[in-house]
Design an enzyme around this catalytic site. Structure first.
Site, PDB file in Angstrom:
ATOM      1  N   HIS A   1     -12.652   1.629  -7.253  1.00 43.18           N
ATOM      2  CA  HIS A   1     -12.742   1.106  -5.881  1.00 43.18           C
ATOM      3  C   HIS A   1     -11.452   1.396  -5.115  1.00 43.18           C
ATOM      4  O   HIS A   1     -11.475   1.952  -4.008  1.00 43.18           O
ATOM      5  CB  HIS A   1     -13.013  -0.401  -5.949  1.00 43.18           C
ATOM      6  CG  HIS A   1     -13.036  -1.094  -4.624  1.00 43.18           C
ATOM      7  ND1 HIS A   1     -14.172  -1.669  -4.105  1.00 43.18           N
ATOM      8  CD2 HIS A   1     -12.050  -1.332  -3.699  1.00 43.18           C
ATOM      9  CE1 HIS A   1     -13.902  -2.210  -2.930  1.00 43.18           C
ATOM     10  NE2 HIS A   1     -12.614  -2.035  -2.667  1.00 43.18           N
ATOM     11  N   GLU A   2     -10.312   1.050  -5.726  1.00 45.09           N
ATOM     12  CA  GLU A   2      -9.028   1.254  -5.062  1.00 45.09           C
ATOM     13  C   GLU A   2      -8.680   2.741  -4.977  1.00 45.09           C
ATOM     14  O   GLU A   2      -8.097   3.201  -3.985  1.00 45.09           O
ATOM     15  CB  GLU A   2      -7.926   0.500  -5.805  1.00 45.09           C
ATOM     16  CG  GLU A   2      -8.162  -0.998  -5.957  1.00 45.09           C
ATOM     17  CD  GLU A   2      -8.229  -1.742  -4.633  1.00 45.09           C
ATOM     18  OE1 GLU A   2      -7.968  -1.129  -3.578  1.00 45.09           O
ATOM     19  OE2 GLU A   2      -8.546  -2.933  -4.641  1.00 45.09           O
TER      20      GLU A   2
ATOM     21  N   HIS B   1     -10.348   4.271  -1.959  1.00 45.92           N
ATOM     22  CA  HIS B   1      -9.582   4.026  -0.725  1.00 45.92           C
ATOM     23  C   HIS B   1      -8.433   5.029  -0.609  1.00 45.92           C
ATOM     24  O   HIS B   1      -8.233   5.652   0.442  1.00 45.92           O
ATOM     25  CB  HIS B   1      -8.983   2.611  -0.751  1.00 45.92           C
ATOM     26  CG  HIS B   1      -9.949   1.507  -0.476  1.00 45.92           C
ATOM     27  ND1 HIS B   1     -10.764   1.478   0.638  1.00 45.92           N
ATOM     28  CD2 HIS B   1     -10.207   0.358  -1.157  1.00 45.92           C
ATOM     29  CE1 HIS B   1     -11.489   0.371   0.632  1.00 45.92           C
ATOM     30  NE2 HIS B   1     -11.168  -0.319  -0.458  1.00 45.92           N
TER      31      HIS B   1
END
Length: 266
Positions: free
Chosen positions: A59-60, A63
């Protein structure tokens, strides 16, 4: 390939920390599949927790990778591209609290985002895409977890592994829904923020640090909690996962509690 630092200070490659978490996921996944020894519940706990941490790292990473291609080259020096959870700006919010809430309540609480230097990025669409990239990763993870169910490919899949996948899918769906809420401090607000007026953004900015806490507090309201989980279980049913499968997955995950007879895998 392990992480290495280039002459420009960029940290590239996959972190040994992340590889270690993946190794735990693989070994415990095998243990759940084979029902190794008698500690199936404990194996489910380790498998789902490590897989959940892997999804948080991805997820990170999503980004950061999207920000890199949008113009923020600083993410490399910060170590965000190594998938190392220890490199995140808010390791407590990004990893520790989400894991704690999974253990306590069986909910995929969204974590804190990596720090993006927004001034380096031009274009509102790019800013929106950076914010959307994280929860879209949870959506993709949910699709992978539910694929055996909606593809009707469960023949030969042991019940403990089936239940673990169902519970992991529940976590990914709750994380995606919560993260896409247009609440300050969450990715959903980050998607729409570039399209708001400067005045509105200034008024909302002070509330951003409390957005996640506000969502968590609202979920404690029984009526809201019921509506939220009705939506989650509705999506799971649409993807081929029954309420019993996701419930038994959560029941097995909490190995320290007595297992419901309906979820017995012996």
């Amino acid at each position: 390939m392990t992480a290495a630092t280039t002459a420009r200070g960029e940290q590239r490659g996959i972190s040994p920390v992340f590889l270690g978490i993946v190794a735990v996921m693989a070994v415990t996944g095998w243990a759940v599949w084979t029902e190794f020894a008698a500690a199936t519940g404990f194996a489910v706990f380790l498998f789902v927790t490590s897989a959940w941490i892997v999804s948080l790292c991805l997820h990170e990473y999503a980004h950061a990778r999207t920000a890199l291609h949008s113009g923020d080259i600083s993410v490399g020096a910060k170590g965000y591209l190594t998938l190392n959870p220890l490199k995140y700006t808010h390791a407590l919010l990004s990893i520790v609290l989400p894991v704690v809430f999974v253990i306590m309540g069986g909910i995929g609480l969204p974590g804190g985002a990596v720090f993006i230097e927004r001034g380096r990025i031009q274009g509102r669409w790019k800013h929106s895409l950076i914010s959307a990239a994280g929860p879209l990763t949870n959506v993709l993870f949910a699709v992978v977890c539910t694929a055996p169910f909606w593809l009707h490919a469960l023949s030969g899949v042991p019940l403990p592994f089936r239940f673990a996948l169902a519970f992991l899918a529940l976590l990914q769906i709750t994380a995606a829904i919560l993260n896409f809420l247009p609440v300050p401090g969450l990715d959903g607000y980050g998607v729409i923020e570039p399209w708001l007026s400067h005045g509105v953004r200034r008024q909302v900015e002070p509330f951003a640090p409390f957005g996640l806490l506000a969502v968590f507090a609202v979920l404690f309201i029984p009526e809201v909690n019921a509506v939220f989980f009705d939506a989650v279980y509705g999506l799971l049913r649409a993807l081929g996962i029954s309420d019993l499968e996701s419930y038994c997955g959560r029941d097995l995950y909490r190995f320290w509690q007595d297992v419901n007879p309906y979820c017995s895998v012996s």
